[in-house]
Design an enzyme around this catalytic site. Structure first.
Site, PDB file in Angstrom:
ATOM      1  N   LYS A 177       0.856  -1.188   0.000  1.00 63.95           N
ATOM      2  CA  LYS A 177       0.000   0.000   0.000  1.00 63.95           C
ATOM      3  C   LYS A 177       0.892   1.237   0.000  1.00 63.95           C
ATOM      4  O   LYS A 177       1.503   1.583   1.008  1.00 63.95           O
ATOM      5  CB  LYS A 177      -0.914   0.034   1.233  1.00 63.95           C
ATOM      6  CG  LYS A 177      -2.021   1.072   1.062  1.00 63.95           C
ATOM      7  CD  LYS A 177      -2.421   1.779   2.325  1.00 63.95           C
ATOM      8  CE  LYS A 177      -1.643   3.018   2.638  1.00 63.95           C
ATOM      9  NZ  LYS A 177      -1.770   4.172   1.731  1.00 63.95           N
ATOM     10  N   GLY A 230       7.279   4.806   7.968  1.00 63.24           N
ATOM     11  CA  GLY A 230       6.500   6.036   8.092  1.00 63.24           C
ATOM     12  C   GLY A 230       6.693   6.641   9.462  1.00 63.24           C
ATOM     13  O   GLY A 230       7.730   6.426  10.110  1.00 63.24           O
ATOM     14  N   GLU A 233       4.142   7.685  15.012  1.00 66.93           N
ATOM     15  CA  GLU A 233       2.750   7.653  15.484  1.00 66.93           C
ATOM     16  C   GLU A 233       1.962   6.534  14.782  1.00 66.93           C
ATOM     17  O   GLU A 233       1.284   5.734  15.425  1.00 66.93           O
ATOM     18  CB  GLU A 233       2.135   9.015  15.162  1.00 66.93           C
ATOM     19  CG  GLU A 233       0.815   9.268  15.788  1.00 66.93           C
ATOM     20  CD  GLU A 233       0.216  10.563  15.230  1.00 66.93           C
ATOM     21  OE1 GLU A 233       0.944  11.386  14.658  1.00 66.93           O
ATOM     22  OE2 GLU A 233      -1.015  10.705  15.367  1.00 66.93           O
ATOM     23  N   GLY A 235       3.283   4.021  13.155  1.00 62.21           N
ATOM     24  CA  GLY A 235       3.960   2.760  13.477  1.00 62.21           C
ATOM     25  C   GLY A 235       3.432   2.168  14.778  1.00 62.21           C
ATOM     26  O   GLY A 235       3.223   0.957  14.891  1.00 62.21           O
ATOM     27  N   GLU A 252      10.030   0.822  10.343  1.00 55.21           N
ATOM     28  CA  GLU A 252      11.119   1.783  10.142  1.00 55.21           C
ATOM     29  C   GLU A 252      10.478   3.154  10.288  1.00 55.21           C
ATOM     30  O   GLU A 252       9.677   3.556   9.456  1.00 55.21           O
ATOM     31  CB  GLU A 252      11.752   1.560   8.760  1.00 55.21           C
ATOM     32  CG  GLU A 252      13.132   2.148   8.659  1.00 55.21           C
ATOM     33  CD  GLU A 252      13.108   3.535   8.084  1.00 55.21           C
ATOM     34  OE1 GLU A 252      13.089   4.503   8.879  1.00 55.21           O
ATOM     35  OE2 GLU A 252      13.102   3.661   6.851  1.00 55.21           O
ATOM     36  N   CYS A 286      13.980  10.188   6.683  1.00 55.78           N
ATOM     37  CA  CYS A 286      13.901   9.739   8.078  1.00 55.78           C
ATOM     38  C   CYS A 286      15.258   9.808   8.774  1.00 55.78           C
ATOM     39  O   CYS A 286      15.337  10.082   9.958  1.00 55.78           O
ATOM     40  CB  CYS A 286      13.339   8.327   8.137  1.00 55.78           C
ATOM     41  SG  CYS A 286      14.188   7.192   7.039  1.00 55.78           S
ATOM     42  N   GLU A 387      10.343  15.353  14.912  1.00 56.83           N
ATOM     43  CA  GLU A 387      10.645  15.203  13.487  1.00 56.83           C
ATOM     44  C   GLU A 387       9.872  16.265  12.697  1.00 56.83           C
ATOM     45  O   GLU A 387       8.648  16.340  12.782  1.00 56.83           O
ATOM     46  CB  GLU A 387      10.227  13.802  13.045  1.00 56.83           C
ATOM     47  CG  GLU A 387      10.734  13.456  11.671  1.00 56.83           C
ATOM     48  CD  GLU A 387      10.489  11.993  11.317  1.00 56.83           C
ATOM     49  OE1 GLU A 387       9.346  11.523  11.484  1.00 56.83           O
ATOM     50  OE2 GLU A 387      11.434  11.333  10.862  1.00 56.83           O
TER      51      GLU A 387
HETATM   52  P1  NDP Z   1       2.299   8.341   7.859  1.00 56.07           P
HETATM   53  O1  NDP Z   1       3.115   7.624   8.831  1.00 56.07           O
HETATM   54  O2  NDP Z   1       0.945   8.801   8.227  1.00 56.07           O
HETATM   55  O3  NDP Z   1       2.101   7.465   6.524  1.00 56.07           O
HETATM   56  C1  NDP Z   1       2.921   6.418   6.108  1.00 56.07           C
HETATM   57  C2  NDP Z   1       2.070   5.338   5.443  1.00 56.07           C
HETATM   58  O4  NDP Z   1       1.169   4.777   6.393  1.00 56.07           O
HETATM   59  C3  NDP Z   1       1.179   5.835   4.305  1.00 56.07           C
HETATM   60  O5  NDP Z   1       1.075   4.841   3.313  1.00 56.07           O
HETATM   61  C4  NDP Z   1      -0.146   6.027   4.990  1.00 56.07           C
HETATM   62  O6  NDP Z   1      -1.258   6.019   4.126  1.00 56.07           O
HETATM   63  C5  NDP Z   1      -0.178   4.832   5.911  1.00 56.07           C
HETATM   64  N1  NDP Z   1      -1.075   4.947   7.045  1.00 56.07           N
HETATM   65  C6  NDP Z   1      -1.520   6.067   7.648  1.00 56.07           C
HETATM   66  N2  NDP Z   1      -2.347   5.751   8.677  1.00 56.07           N
HETATM   67  C7  NDP Z   1      -2.419   4.402   8.710  1.00 56.07           C
HETATM   68  C8  NDP Z   1      -3.109   3.467   9.548  1.00 56.07           C
HETATM   69  N3  NDP Z   1      -3.880   3.869  10.548  1.00 56.07           N
HETATM   70  N4  NDP Z   1      -2.971   2.153   9.292  1.00 56.07           N
HETATM   71  C9  NDP Z   1      -2.178   1.719   8.292  1.00 56.07           C
HETATM   72  N5  NDP Z   1      -1.513   2.561   7.457  1.00 56.07           N
HETATM   73  C10 NDP Z   1      -1.625   3.886   7.675  1.00 56.07           C
HETATM   74  O7  NDP Z   1       3.116   9.565   7.344  1.00 56.07           O
HETATM   75  P2  NDP Z   1       2.521  10.958   6.830  1.00 56.07           P
HETATM   76  O8  NDP Z   1       2.450  10.861   5.384  1.00 56.07           O
HETATM   77  O9  NDP Z   1       1.242  11.350   7.468  1.00 56.07           O
HETATM   78  O10 NDP Z   1       3.616  11.952   7.343  1.00 56.07           O
HETATM   79  C11 NDP Z   1       3.517  12.473   8.674  1.00 56.07           C
HETATM   80  C12 NDP Z   1       4.863  12.585   9.307  1.00 56.07           C
HETATM   81  O11 NDP Z   1       5.435  11.292   9.386  1.00 56.07           O
HETATM   82  C13 NDP Z   1       5.871  13.395   8.532  1.00 56.07           C
HETATM   83  O12 NDP Z   1       5.773  14.761   8.815  1.00 56.07           O
HETATM   84  C14 NDP Z   1       7.153  12.807   9.030  1.00 56.07           C
HETATM   85  O13 NDP Z   1       7.501  13.409  10.248  1.00 56.07           O
HETATM   86  C15 NDP Z   1       6.820  11.364   9.274  1.00 56.07           C
HETATM   87  N6  NDP Z   1       7.246  10.492   8.159  1.00 56.07           N
HETATM   88  C16 NDP Z   1       8.277   9.668   8.386  1.00 56.07           C
HETATM   89  C17 NDP Z   1       8.739   8.870   7.367  1.00 56.07           C
HETATM   90  C18 NDP Z   1       9.896   7.960   7.554  1.00 56.07           C
HETATM   91  O14 NDP Z   1      10.473   7.499   6.569  1.00 56.07           O
HETATM   92  N7  NDP Z   1      10.270   7.631   8.768  1.00 56.07           N
HETATM   93  C19 NDP Z   1       8.148   8.908   6.037  1.00 56.07           C
HETATM   94  C20 NDP Z   1       7.007   9.771   5.920  1.00 56.07           C
HETATM   95  C21 NDP Z   1       6.599  10.531   6.955  1.00 56.07           C
HETATM   96  P3  NDP Z   1      -1.839   7.412   3.537  1.00 56.07           P
HETATM   97  O15 NDP Z   1      -0.767   7.982   2.716  1.00 56.07           O
HETATM   98  O16 NDP Z   1      -3.016   6.973   2.786  1.00 56.07           O
HETATM   99  O17 NDP Z   1      -2.156   8.259   4.740  1.00 56.07           O
END
Ligand code: NDP
Length: 517
Positions: A177, A230, A233, A235, A252, A286, A387
């Site tokens: 996804k 991602g 939160e 995670g 991660e 990240c 972050e």
């Molecule tokens: P998220 O952690 O929300 O999203 C990452 C993935 O998880 C996306 O595919 C998202 O889908 C999906 N997702 C969101 N909510 C759920 C859930 N409840 N159950 C399962 N999957 C879910 O990152 P954001 O895009 O909202 O970014 C927010 C913050 O996260 C950023 O400002 C940054 O600080 C951090 N981030 C960290 C990353 C890293 O590599 N460590 C990468 C990206 C963001 P969808 O896109 O449809 O919401």
């Protein structure tokens, strides 16, 4: 006219069950570039069923690793053949500068498929265990089953490869996804997997909202493993959801990594390195070195030169080869960056350079932010602890190496970090004290699919890449073949041939019939 993309389920591109679609936009312009089928819970269930069937009944998990490797190599070749198209698509959908998309993304995708092909071809599925008299024992490594990959928007095509390649190399089927902001290149990688002849249902790609599709996938009892990249939160939420079926997880997550500059360093080298560490992909990384710990004796000169060079970074549209830094992925993320810069000012830190949106001529609708450097930052400030995920650097002074280690470790995160020094022994000593999954000495962002990557503390769980990452996609089975005759010979207390005393009669041994423990 925008292009239309569909879900990839069972080797075929298909509309969402609801018929819904969403638009994905180019962050360089703020304009829609494609419509994408919007998967929902029903599609998630179908994708998992298809992946389950591919695993339970299909040829893929039964193949030898070296056979599967041939398919992965074919995917790598197809990515190479389609490099121009994929790089441009990544630039348009995710705002990667075209230089970065061509120079970093495509190469990483190719090498990820090649490295996992090599590991699958080389790794043995069975290993003998130490000799045990009267039996033969060995360990089998078996694929886990149906793996779900949930990926973020910052490195879509790389993350697709990071989740697909090890999973399928180990014999699993996958449902990926991608993030809603950036689904296109993951769908393209899925298409290339089908084109490479990987059996249908082994690779499925399901764009759709995290809360709907993601949660359906994570809670499915037919899913055996979830690999997520991602925010911390989300995670945490995934780990809680996965607990309902004890589904295995690798996570991660976020970071607030410290890059430490020691006073014995070559200035020119370290300043370039620090800028690369934080402003690569506009800081939406990240592992970015967002906290720059600089030794007090060189602080003023270092920051002055750093600011001068940060100012010279060209912010522009992703497709322009002159752009050093492209846009932020979305209006929402741009607002997050702005909000944090406001927080930093309120906390008393000084903006040395940047601190505002960047104006890019002819691209008023794009989401641009200037490279920003804060000085006078205390490590306890929110801009040093949370972050931001944008081009914002916090410079924090320290006096002695001991203090640098303490500050670096004073974070809930522990993903990466760096040391810049002219003295390798001194740098290594410091690196070994850092509570983080990776430390780069005199470089940064050197991520390689042969080397493990992942986080300490709230930066994650498990590792990606290398043999360690590969084995996160395999179960371990102990097989015991007994060569020692009847069971009663080895478990005399369980000898059913010995006549038992009648319960309650004289001579019954009440003590002896108690279960142990
Ligand atoms: P998220 O952690 O929300 O999203 C990452 C993935 O998880 C996306 O595919 C998202 O889908 C999906 N997702 C969101 N909510 C759920 C859930 N409840 N159950 C399962 N999957 C879910 O990152 P954001 O895009 O909202 O970014 C927010 C913050 O996260 C950023 O400002 C940054 O600080 C951090 N981030 C960290 C990353 C890293 O590599 N460590 C990468 C990206 C963001 P969808 O896109 O449809 O919401």
């Amino acid at each position: 006219m925008t292009e239309a993309y569909k879900l990839l389920i069972g080797g075929a591109f298909t509309d969402a069950a609801s018929g819904e679609t969403f638009e994905t936009m180019d962050p360089s312009t703020g304009q829609a570039i494609a419509t994408v089928a919007k998967g929902g819970p029903e599609d998630a269930r179908r994708a998992v069923e298809v992946a389950r069937k591919a695993f339970d009944e299909g040829p893929w998990p039964k193949m030898k690793g070296r056979e599967r490797a041939q398919y992965l190599l074919k995917v790598a070749d197809l990515v190479k053949q389609n490099a121009g198209h994929l790089a441009e698509l990544e630039a348009r959908d995710a705002g990667h500068t075209i230089r970065m998309a061509k120079g970093a993304d495509i190469g990483m995708v190719i090498s990820t498929f090649r490295v996992f092909a090599e590991i699958a071809g080389r790794e043995v599925d069975e290993e003998p265990l130490p000799r045990n008299p009267g039996s033969m024992n060995y360990v089998r490594r078996e694929p886990i089953g149906v793996c779900v990959g949930i990926t973020p928007w910052n490195f879509p095509i790389q993350m697709a490869a990071w989740k697909i390649a090890p999973a399928i190399a180990a014999g699993n089927s996958v449902v990926i996804k991608p993030a809603t902001y950036t689904p296109l290149t993951t769908l393209e990688v899925g298409r290339l997997c089908v084109e490479a002849g990987i059996p249908e249902g082994v690779v499925n790609v399901l764009p759709g909202a995290g809360a709907a599709v993601g949660e359906e996938l994570v809670t499915s009892p037919m899913v055996d493993k979830v690999a997520f990249t991602g925010s911390t939160e989300v995670g945490r939420r995934i780990m809680q959801l996965a607990a309902s079926n004890i589904t295995k997880c690798t996570l991660e997550l976020g970071g607030k990594s410290a890059a430490i500059v020691l006073d014995d360093v070559d200035f020119d080298y370290a300043i370039d390195g620090a800028l690369w560490g934080v402003f690569f992909h506009s800081g939406q990384v990240c592992s970015a070195g967002t906290r720059l710990l600089v030794q007090g004796s060189i602080l003023d000169d270092f920051v002055a030169e750093l600011a001068k060079r940060a100012e010279a970074i060209a912010v522009g549209p992703a497709l322009e080869s002159s752009s050093d830094m492209g846009p932020i992925v979305s209006e929402a993320q741009l607002e997050t960056v702005e909000r944090y810069v406001g927080i930093g000012r309120d906390e008393g830190a000084d903006v040395v350079v940047g601190g505002e949106r960047a104006m890019v001529e002819g691209h008023d609708g794009g989401f641009y932010y200037r490279p920003t450097v804060f000085s006078n930052v205390d490590n306890s400030m929110r801009i040093a602890q949370e972050e931001i995920f944008g081009p914002v650097l916090s410079v924090i002074p320290f006096a002695e190496d001991e203090e640098a280690a303490r500050l670096a470790n004073d974070s809930v995160y522990g993903l990466a970090g760096g040391v810049w020094s002219g003295d390798n022994n001194r740098a290594i000593k410091l690196a070994e004290r850092m509570r983080t999954g990776t430390v780069w000495i005199n470089d940064y962002h050197m991520i390689n699919p042969r080397f493990p990557f992942g986080g300490y503390k709230q930066s994650g769980l498990g590792r990606e890449h290398g043999e360690i990452g590969f084995n996160e996609y395999r179960e371990t089975k102990h097989v015991h073949l007994d060569l020692g005759g009847p069971v009663r010979a080895r478990h005399p207390w369980w000898d059913l041939t010995v006549p038992k005393p009648v319960p309650g009669s004289l001579g019954s041994d009440a003590e002896g019939s108690k279960p142990e423990g």
